[in-house]
Structures are given as C-alpha cells and as structure tokens.
Enzyme design. Sequence first.
Site, PDB file in Angstrom:
ATOM      1  N   SER A   1       0.664  -0.771   0.415  1.00 50.62           N
ATOM      2  CA  SER A   1       0.482   0.169   0.713  1.00 50.62           C
ATOM      3  C   SER A   1       0.805   1.350   0.518  1.00 50.62           C
ATOM      4  O   SER A   1       0.200   2.260  -0.123  1.00 50.62           O
ATOM      5  CB  SER A   1      -0.541   0.001   1.344  1.00 50.62           C
ATOM      6  OG  SER A   1      -2.333  -0.892   0.973  1.00 50.62           O
TER       7      SER A   1
ATOM      8  N   LYS B   1      -0.358   3.664  -2.779  1.00 47.44           N
ATOM      9  CA  LYS B   1      -1.376   4.611  -2.407  1.00 47.44           C
ATOM     10  C   LYS B   1      -0.916   6.254  -2.181  1.00 47.44           C
ATOM     11  O   LYS B   1      -1.393   7.109  -2.649  1.00 47.44           O
ATOM     12  CB  LYS B   1      -2.114   4.523  -1.554  1.00 47.44           C
ATOM     13  CG  LYS B   1      -2.826   3.215  -1.621  1.00 47.44           C
ATOM     14  CD  LYS B   1      -4.228   2.617  -0.397  1.00 47.44           C
ATOM     15  CE  LYS B   1      -4.744   1.185  -0.449  1.00 47.44           C
ATOM     16  NZ  LYS B   1      -4.082   0.179  -0.227  1.00 47.44           N
TER      17      LYS B   1
ATOM     18  N   SER C   1      -5.999   3.855   4.116  1.00 49.48           N
ATOM     19  CA  SER C   1      -5.511   3.287   2.615  1.00 49.48           C
ATOM     20  C   SER C   1      -6.553   2.426   1.888  1.00 49.48           C
ATOM     21  O   SER C   1      -6.674   0.885   2.546  1.00 49.48           O
ATOM     22  CB  SER C   1      -4.703   2.337   3.887  1.00 49.48           C
ATOM     23  OG  SER C   1      -4.107   1.116   2.700  1.00 49.48           O
TER      24      SER C   1
END
Length: 382
Positions: A57, A60, A120
């Site tokens: 993640s 992101k 997230s």
Amino acid sequence: MKLKHLILSGLFSVALSTHAVTPAPPSLSAKGYILVDYNSGQVIAEQNADEPLEPASLTKMMTSYAVSAELADGNISLHDEVTVSENAWAAKFPGSSVMFIEVGKQVSVEDLLKGVIIQSGNDASVALAEHVAGSEDGFADLMNHHAKKLGLSGTHFVNATGLPAENHITTARDMATLGAALIRDYPQEYETYKVKKFTYNNIEQYNRNRLLWDRSLNVDGLKTGHTEAAGYCLVSSATKDDMRLVAVVMGARSDQARKNESKKLLTYGFRFFETVKPLQAGTKVHSDRVWGGEVESAQLGTLEDVWLTIPRGKRKQLKANYVVNGALEAPVSKGQVVGKIFFQLDGKDVAETPLVALEDVVEGGFWTKISDGVSRWISEAF
C-alpha cells in the site's frame, strides 16, 4: 582556474562543540531501507535501497500524488461526487483495507482521498482512479508518467492499490523520493497524512502509521503497506527544529517491527546529524570581470538555497571554496553556470553546487568591445 576560499563565518548563528566520530547507522531487520534528509537530499543511511521490492500500500502515495496533481491542474475538484462502480465496491476486497464505500453511492473526491491516505482504502483508490482516468489501467499509466517525471527509475505501477501484481515494483530509494515529492509539491494535501482517524459510513478507522502517536518524535506522515509477499512497510517523515527526515523501511517482520525500525532510523538521523544552510538563494559569492560587457563585472553566487547534512556539532568547521571556469565573456545570462562551489569538512569535499551568474550582463557597444579587447590582450600577455 584557481580555487578561492569562501568565508562562511558569520553565516551560522549557533556555535556547537566539536562532536566525536559519528557512530555507524543502526542495523535493521528489513529487506531494504533508507534515511534521507528532505532539504539536502543527502542519504544518511541505506541498505539494499535499490533492490526491487513489492510496495504493497505504499503504492497509494503515488495514487494520492497523481490525484493531487489533477486537483492542482483544475481537472477535478475536491467537491466532485464520484459514483462508486462495482470495481470499487468494498466487498471486492475481502480481508484487505477498505473505506466501506457502496456500489451506486456517490462519494466526494475529498472523502475518497482521506479514505486512501488515512484508511488505506483499496476501494477508495479504485474509485479515484476511475474518476481521474476512466479505468484503473489508465490511471496506472498516469502513475507511471509521474514516476518517470520524478526520476523513480526502479518503480513500475500496475494498479492504484498496491495489491500483488506482476511487475508492480519499487525500491526504498524511490519511495523516499516520492515521499519528499508529496511534501514539496502538494503541502496542503500532505496535511492529511498526519490525521490519525477518519469516519465514513459510520465506521471509524485509525491511521495505521503508529509513529503518529509516538511523542518522542514529531512524525507527520506518511504511509504503511503490507502484503504477505511485501512484508510490513512504512514510509515515515518527521521534523526537529529546521531538519526534516524521510525514512523508508520495507519488508519488516511485523507491524511493531516496521514501527521500531523506522524509529531507529529517524532517531539516529536527528541525534547524530543536522541540516545547515550555508548559502541562501541570491547570496553573492564573488564578483568577476566580464569582457565585452555593458558593465565591467558580474555578481556570482547561487540562485537557490544550499542545504547540507553534516555530523552534528561540525557546522563551525564547515569551509567552502569556489572556482570560476575561465574568463567570462558577454553576454552572460542570469543562472548561467560559470563554476562550482565546494564544501569541505576535515579537509574532504562533502558537497558541491554550481556557481552561477546572479544577473544578466549584455554586450557593450563597439568602443567597449575594442577597449576590452585591448585590455584583455595586455592582461593575458603580461
């Protein structure tokens, strides 16, 4: 070319005692890591920083960067209402982090961006990707466009979420560069990275960056990541006085381990190093003769702030020299590189920066050129 001494005394208002030999960086249990000074760009510690790794993640960060770029360009607005498609439905991501958006519902770009950064959310990431580029694949192309512009040579994105995919890779060094770019290019959006919790659809979720709660550090970002293949990852940034550090830890063993290892890096950087600004933008370093110019000399220096990372307690020992690359001839343009400035500690070069013209010098008239030509011939002959 002759090396000339540049007096730095008086540029520092605080005198610190000479420190002993700087200890080696701490040993970390991670697949790769790096610690970078935000202002100077200098690397303080690193291990396997260029090894290709799965970002999970951390991806992101680029999702939010690309969205922030679209906001800055006026292509989208924080108040845009995004209709959630089936691709972005929270139920499509079982067992992973989501914002809990529902198919057919409309959600603002502002809330989706918070869902990406704070929670997230994989669902929020896909919804934003489709809003910006029409599809997640198209958004991945945009992500790679920004990656290329930022010089992320070891990075390639396939999706907006960071879920495992073939050839979806990055490096610790690239993630540090991306983190610094977020702070520098979109400071308003970066403020969201320090928000500790966000409630959407009556569900309150907390930021997974546990360093935000650590009172021994002033951490204000950035992003966590985890998949079974990637391990536990964290890009963090903290400030102390005039110093900002960006730390990246990838492939740690646990959530607690990524926090602890990141804290080790940040603490080491703040404890044993400091950021100094020996030269401010527009500082005159030297005035040099310009042959054939409307004026006799040009002011030389730097048009940008010069930042250096040095061992703590060494600023009084910092020295500088400069060299001009031969005779200057009109016309001279503002910003034209005419030499270099070298910075030394303990007799060794630790950094260099271009020496540039601080102003334009246009060509003089006919008689000025004749007069200067004769003067230059005599000067070089004798």
